[in-house]
Motif scaffolding. Structure first.
Motif, PDB file in Angstrom:
ATOM      1  N   ARG A   9     -17.656  65.055  49.863  1.00 50.81           N
ATOM      2  CA  ARG A   9     -16.614  64.039  49.721  1.00 50.81           C
ATOM      3  C   ARG A   9     -17.130  62.633  49.995  1.00 50.81           C
ATOM      4  O   ARG A   9     -16.621  61.665  49.473  1.00 50.81           O
ATOM      5  N   SER A  10     -18.156  62.521  50.823  1.00 51.56           N
ATOM      6  CA  SER A  10     -18.677  61.208  51.153  1.00 51.56           C
ATOM      7  C   SER A  10     -19.608  60.658  50.074  1.00 51.56           C
ATOM      8  O   SER A  10     -19.960  59.482  50.105  1.00 51.56           O
ATOM      9  N   LEU A  11     -19.994  61.492  49.121  1.00 49.58           N
ATOM     10  CA  LEU A  11     -20.846  61.040  48.034  1.00 49.58           C
ATOM     11  C   LEU A  11     -19.985  60.445  46.927  1.00 49.58           C
ATOM     12  O   LEU A  11     -18.965  61.004  46.561  1.00 49.58           O
ATOM     13  N   LYS A  12     -20.418  59.316  46.391  1.00 44.84           N
ATOM     14  CA  LYS A  12     -19.658  58.722  45.305  1.00 44.84           C
ATOM     15  C   LYS A  12     -19.825  59.535  44.023  1.00 44.84           C
ATOM     16  O   LYS A  12     -18.869  59.803  43.328  1.00 44.84           O
ATOM     17  N   TYR A  13     -21.061  59.927  43.718  1.00 43.84           N
ATOM     18  CA  TYR A  13     -21.349  60.717  42.530  1.00 43.84           C
ATOM     19  C   TYR A  13     -22.274  61.871  42.905  1.00 43.84           C
ATOM     20  O   TYR A  13     -23.483  61.723  42.867  1.00 43.84           O
ATOM     21  N   PRO A  14     -21.712  63.016  43.287  1.00 42.99           N
ATOM     22  CA  PRO A  14     -22.578  64.150  43.638  1.00 42.99           C
ATOM     23  C   PRO A  14     -23.372  64.618  42.420  1.00 42.99           C
ATOM     24  O   PRO A  14     -22.937  64.467  41.282  1.00 42.99           O
ATOM     25  N   TYR A  15     -24.547  65.157  42.666  1.00 42.73           N
ATOM     26  CA  TYR A  15     -25.393  65.647  41.598  1.00 42.73           C
ATOM     27  C   TYR A  15     -26.095  66.921  42.041  1.00 42.73           C
ATOM     28  O   TYR A  15     -26.127  67.263  43.211  1.00 42.73           O
ATOM     29  N   VAL A  16     -26.670  67.604  41.071  1.00 38.71           N
ATOM     30  CA  VAL A  16     -27.420  68.827  41.320  1.00 38.71           C
ATOM     31  C   VAL A  16     -28.874  68.546  40.969  1.00 38.71           C
ATOM     32  O   VAL A  16     -29.167  67.976  39.916  1.00 38.71           O
ATOM     33  N   ALA A  17     -29.782  68.915  41.846  1.00 43.48           N
ATOM     34  CA  ALA A  17     -31.218  68.790  41.581  1.00 43.48           C
ATOM     35  C   ALA A  17     -31.750  70.179  41.257  1.00 43.48           C
ATOM     36  O   ALA A  17     -31.535  71.124  42.001  1.00 43.48           O
ATOM     37  N   VAL A  18     -32.458  70.293  40.134  1.00 43.58           N
ATOM     38  CA  VAL A  18     -32.979  71.571  39.665  1.00 43.58           C
ATOM     39  C   VAL A  18     -34.488  71.446  39.482  1.00 43.58           C
ATOM     40  O   VAL A  18     -34.964  70.446  38.946  1.00 43.58           O
ATOM     41  N   LYS A  19     -35.222  72.443  39.946  1.00 48.81           N
ATOM     42  CA  LYS A  19     -36.663  72.511  39.713  1.00 48.81           C
ATOM     43  C   LYS A  19     -36.940  73.718  38.842  1.00 48.81           C
ATOM     44  O   LYS A  19     -36.521  74.828  39.154  1.00 48.81           O
ATOM     45  N   LEU A  20     -37.629  73.491  37.732  1.00 51.73           N
ATOM     46  CA  LEU A  20     -37.955  74.562  36.804  1.00 51.73           C
ATOM     47  C   LEU A  20     -39.461  74.735  36.733  1.00 51.73           C
ATOM     48  O   LEU A  20     -40.205  73.758  36.755  1.00 51.73           O
ATOM     49  N   LYS A  21     -39.908  75.964  36.633  1.00 55.25           N
ATOM     50  CA  LYS A  21     -41.307  76.247  36.352  1.00 55.25           C
ATOM     51  C   LYS A  21     -41.383  76.636  34.887  1.00 55.25           C
ATOM     52  O   LYS A  21     -40.730  77.592  34.462  1.00 55.25           O
ATOM     53  N   VAL A  22     -42.162  75.876  34.120  1.00 60.28           N
ATOM     54  CA  VAL A  22     -42.231  76.044  32.678  1.00 60.28           C
ATOM     55  C   VAL A  22     -43.676  76.308  32.271  1.00 60.28           C
ATOM     56  O   VAL A  22     -44.577  75.579  32.681  1.00 60.28           O
ATOM     57  N   ALA A  23     -43.880  77.347  31.460  1.00 60.96           N
ATOM     58  CA  ALA A  23     -45.220  77.654  30.960  1.00 60.96           C
ATOM     59  C   ALA A  23     -45.387  77.040  29.576  1.00 60.96           C
ATOM     60  O   ALA A  23     -44.526  77.196  28.715  1.00 60.96           O
ATOM     61  N   ASP A  24     -46.505  76.340  29.381  1.00 59.66           N
ATOM     62  CA  ASP A  24     -46.796  75.791  28.054  1.00 59.66           C
ATOM     63  C   ASP A  24     -47.471  76.873  27.208  1.00 59.66           C
ATOM     64  O   ASP A  24     -47.740  77.977  27.706  1.00 59.66           O
ATOM     65  N   PRO A  25     -47.716  76.618  25.921  1.00 62.18           N
ATOM     66  CA  PRO A  25     -48.292  77.662  25.046  1.00 62.18           C
ATOM     67  C   PRO A  25     -49.622  78.250  25.544  1.00 62.18           C
ATOM     68  O   PRO A  25     -49.935  79.396  25.257  1.00 62.18           O
ATOM     69  N   SER A  26     -50.378  77.467  26.316  1.00 63.84           N
ATOM     70  CA  SER A  26     -51.657  77.993  26.819  1.00 63.84           C
ATOM     71  C   SER A  26     -51.476  78.869  28.056  1.00 63.84           C
ATOM     72  O   SER A  26     -52.421  79.482  28.536  1.00 63.84           O
TER      73      SER A  26
END
Length: 58
Positions: A9-26
């Protein structure tokens, strides 16, 4: 998914932080960080569920 906080409630604009592990083609794995508003996260989550459903049918 559900999230709650007594401090939100004390945050003006709450947000979600997400960390993704992504594999590239190699095969190298990289970490990506994303910050989203709650509605953006809800849309992101819905899209991921749809992707998971499609992948399960392959």
């Amino acid at each position: 998914m559900a999230v709650s906080s007594d401090r939100c409630r004390s945050l003006k604009y709450p947000y979600v932080a997400v960390k993704l592990k992504v594999a590239d083609p190699s095969g190298q794995v990289n970490t990506k960080s994303i910050e989203m508003t709650i509605p953006q996260f809800q849309n992101f989550y819905r899209q991921f569920k749809e992707i998971a459903t499609v992948i399960e049918t392959v």
